[in-house]
Design an enzyme around this catalytic site. Structure first.
Site, PDB file in Angstrom:
ATOM      1  N   HIS A 151       8.042  34.699   1.889  1.00 52.77           N
ATOM      2  CA  HIS A 151       7.940  35.581   3.054  1.00 52.77           C
ATOM      3  C   HIS A 151       6.695  35.152   3.828  1.00 52.77           C
ATOM      4  O   HIS A 151       5.575  35.241   3.320  1.00 52.77           O
ATOM      5  CB  HIS A 151       7.844  37.044   2.633  1.00 52.77           C
ATOM      6  CG  HIS A 151       9.160  37.618   2.187  1.00 52.77           C
ATOM      7  ND1 HIS A 151       9.250  38.588   1.213  1.00 52.77           N
ATOM      8  CD2 HIS A 151      10.426  37.364   2.584  1.00 52.77           C
ATOM      9  CE1 HIS A 151      10.532  38.900   1.038  1.00 52.77           C
ATOM     10  NE2 HIS A 151      11.259  38.167   1.860  1.00 52.77           N
ATOM     11  N   GLU A 193       3.005  36.809   4.246  1.00 54.40           N
ATOM     12  CA  GLU A 193       2.248  37.137   3.032  1.00 54.40           C
ATOM     13  C   GLU A 193       1.221  36.041   2.745  1.00 54.40           C
ATOM     14  O   GLU A 193       1.287  35.329   1.749  1.00 54.40           O
ATOM     15  CB  GLU A 193       3.229  37.363   1.878  1.00 54.40           C
ATOM     16  CG  GLU A 193       4.168  38.538   2.175  1.00 54.40           C
ATOM     17  CD  GLU A 193       5.360  38.670   1.227  1.00 54.40           C
ATOM     18  OE1 GLU A 193       5.437  37.900   0.242  1.00 54.40           O
ATOM     19  OE2 GLU A 193       6.219  39.546   1.473  1.00 54.40           O
ATOM     20  N   ARG A 211       8.494  37.779   8.906  1.00 58.64           N
ATOM     21  CA  ARG A 211       8.784  37.744   7.468  1.00 58.64           C
ATOM     22  C   ARG A 211       9.838  36.693   7.107  1.00 58.64           C
ATOM     23  O   ARG A 211       9.758  36.045   6.059  1.00 58.64           O
ATOM     24  CB  ARG A 211       9.294  39.134   7.061  1.00 58.64           C
ATOM     25  CG  ARG A 211      10.004  39.256   5.728  1.00 58.64           C
ATOM     26  CD  ARG A 211      10.572  40.668   5.607  1.00 58.64           C
ATOM     27  NE  ARG A 211      11.485  40.855   4.488  1.00 58.64           N
ATOM     28  CZ  ARG A 211      11.158  41.351   3.308  1.00 58.64           C
ATOM     29  NH1 ARG A 211       9.901  41.680   3.066  1.00 58.64           N
ATOM     30  NH2 ARG A 211      12.062  41.528   2.359  1.00 58.64           N
ATOM     31  N   HIS A 225       4.713  36.932  -4.209  1.00 56.23           N
ATOM     32  CA  HIS A 225       4.735  37.674  -2.943  1.00 56.23           C
ATOM     33  C   HIS A 225       3.444  38.495  -2.808  1.00 56.23           C
ATOM     34  O   HIS A 225       2.615  38.541  -3.698  1.00 56.23           O
ATOM     35  CB  HIS A 225       5.907  38.658  -2.934  1.00 56.23           C
ATOM     36  CG  HIS A 225       7.269  38.033  -2.912  1.00 56.23           C
ATOM     37  ND1 HIS A 225       8.119  38.138  -1.837  1.00 56.23           N
ATOM     38  CD2 HIS A 225       7.950  37.308  -3.849  1.00 56.23           C
ATOM     39  CE1 HIS A 225       9.251  37.514  -2.095  1.00 56.23           C
ATOM     40  NE2 HIS A 225       9.172  37.006  -3.313  1.00 56.23           N
ATOM     41  N   GLU A 238       3.739  40.720  -6.913  1.00 57.22           N
ATOM     42  CA  GLU A 238       3.295  41.234  -5.616  1.00 57.22           C
ATOM     43  C   GLU A 238       1.771  41.352  -5.714  1.00 57.22           C
ATOM     44  O   GLU A 238       1.259  42.189  -6.458  1.00 57.22           O
ATOM     45  CB  GLU A 238       3.918  42.603  -5.314  1.00 57.22           C
ATOM     46  CG  GLU A 238       5.424  42.602  -5.134  1.00 57.22           C
ATOM     47  CD  GLU A 238       5.870  42.166  -3.744  1.00 57.22           C
ATOM     48  OE1 GLU A 238       4.990  41.893  -2.894  1.00 57.22           O
ATOM     49  OE2 GLU A 238       7.090  42.102  -3.518  1.00 57.22           O
TER      50      GLU A 238
END
Length: 400
Positions: free
Chosen positions: A160, A163, A218, A287, A361
């Site tokens: 993405h 990020e 994104r 991510h 994440e």
């Protein structure tokens, strides 16, 4: 209202993060208050943070280009060209350890590079390690000692595009492996048995777009018949529950799954690489943000057969991560920890037989969100590396 959901709705009691365009601010506030929904403002002015970030990057880029990876600035955000230059420097400095593979081309014909880390044992190893890769163009770094198609670990960042702390962490990981491959007993033991592949910028078209047009982009940058909207969510484009709940069929949605599975060349390149390699034992896709560690599944509530083992690894990895700066992570399956999401990366890799499939994440939990200050890049990468080592060592010590 043109709301941009940074954190999508999940279970009751969990926060939702929304970027609100100024003209929509008062209507949204009125709606929330009318319905008794509590809210707080995390970032007063997103544009101010974006402007500051751009100023810092410009200041950094005006300095003389680094002549080695030792003088590369790991504590700032970099352009795609700067990251690709870093890769070339790393390969040139470590020809017996690091090589660069092209595994495909993006929609806009940018190379997809993977770094491969390997201590070459012989001319035969070198020949076997490079043959058949010329048609691939995602850049991947591979770090390894030994022969062709040994058991391998895959790590990717930047699927993405907005990020940014992930691509920056990927750069730091590459240098860390080079620095520690002999002195760190754990890493040395991994490389004695396994190769490491690292794709730092999975989505280069989107990444360039975030740096030139829209910082909050994104998706990929593909176009599809019947819609003027651009891009596909590359983490909804895999052939695992493709098109199911948790992905959108609307081409204008941030979670648009694409016209068919693997429609995006950035995804197809990894799919082909994984299948052709045939011996990847751990797959980690990174991510941001939320401070979470996931294992499959996202598309179904059915637990994976290896749920107990994956949960134990996650617990140990999160503890290692937290040991450095006290950063708190939650962990669990995707569907039980955040929400249902179909067509995700690690659901596909797990179904391909890669038991140790995980998604991180990274920082933070919403104070800055995708606009994490550059001063947090290195601490984020350092703590994440400790968790990655737990996963890699487990994969090394538990062959299957």
């Amino acid at each position: 209202l043109q709301l941009d959901f940074w954190l999508a709705p999940r279970s009751p009691g969990y926060p939702v993060d929304i970027r609100v365009p100024f003209p929509s601010l008062q209507p949204l506030k009125a709606h929330l208050e009318a319905n008794g929904v509590f809210y707080s403002i995390m970032i007063e002015d997103v544009q101010a943070l974006v402007d500051h970030e751009q100023t810092e990057m410009l200041r950094s880029s005006r300095r003389q280009l680094p002549l080695s990876t030792n003088t590369f600035d790991y504590a700032t955000y970099h352009s795609l060209d700067e990251i690709y230059t870093f890769m070339d420097l790393l390969v040139a400095e470590n020809p017996n350890l690091v090589s660069k593979l092209e595994i495909g081309r993006s929609t806009e014909n940018r190379p997809l590079y993977v770094l491969k880390v390997r201590i070459w044992g012989s001319w035969g190893d070198r020949r076997g390690g490079t043959r058949g890769k010329a048609n691939l163009s995602s850049l991947l770094f591979q770090f390894s000692k030994g022969g062709t198609n040994r058991p391998a670990i895959w790590i990717d960042t930047g699927i993405h595009s907005r990020e940014w702390v992930t691509q920056a962490s990927g750069v730091w990981f590459a240098k860390k492996i080079v620095l520690d491959h002999e002195n760190d007993k754990g890493l040395a033991s991994i490389l004695d048995k396994m190769d490491i592949f690292l794709e730092i910028v999975v989505n280069p078209d989107g990444f360039v777009f975030t740096q030139t047009q829209n910082r909050m982009w994104r998706k990929t940058r593909s176009r599809h018949p019947g819609s003027s909207c651009v891009g596909v969510d590359p983490n909804r484009n895999w052939d695992a529950g493709f098109g199911g709940p948790g992905a959108s069929g609307n081409p204008c949605s941030e979670t648009y799954h694409g016209p068919y599975a693997n429609s995006e060349p950035e995804v197809k390149a990894i799919v082909d690489f994984v299948k052709n390699h045939g011996n990847i034992k751990a797959f980690v896709s990174i991510h941001s943000y939320s401070q979470l560690l996931f294992y499959p599944y996202g598309y179904t509530s059915t637990p994976v057969p290896d749920q107990k083992e994956l949960d134990q690894i996650s617990k140990k990895a999160v503890a290692a991560l937290s040991s450095l700066y006290g950063t708190k992570y939650k962990y669990g399956s995707i569907i039980t920890t955040i929400y249902q999401a179909s067509g995700g990366t690690i659901d596909w890799t797990y179904n391909q037989g890669i038991k140790y499939s995980f998604t991180f994440e990274l920082r933070d939990t919403g104070r800055y969100g995708f606009l994490l200050p550059a001063k947090e890049i290195v601490p984020t990468a350092q703590e994440t590396w400790l968790a990655l080592k737990v996963i890699m060592l487990h994969a090394r010590n538990h062959p299957y």
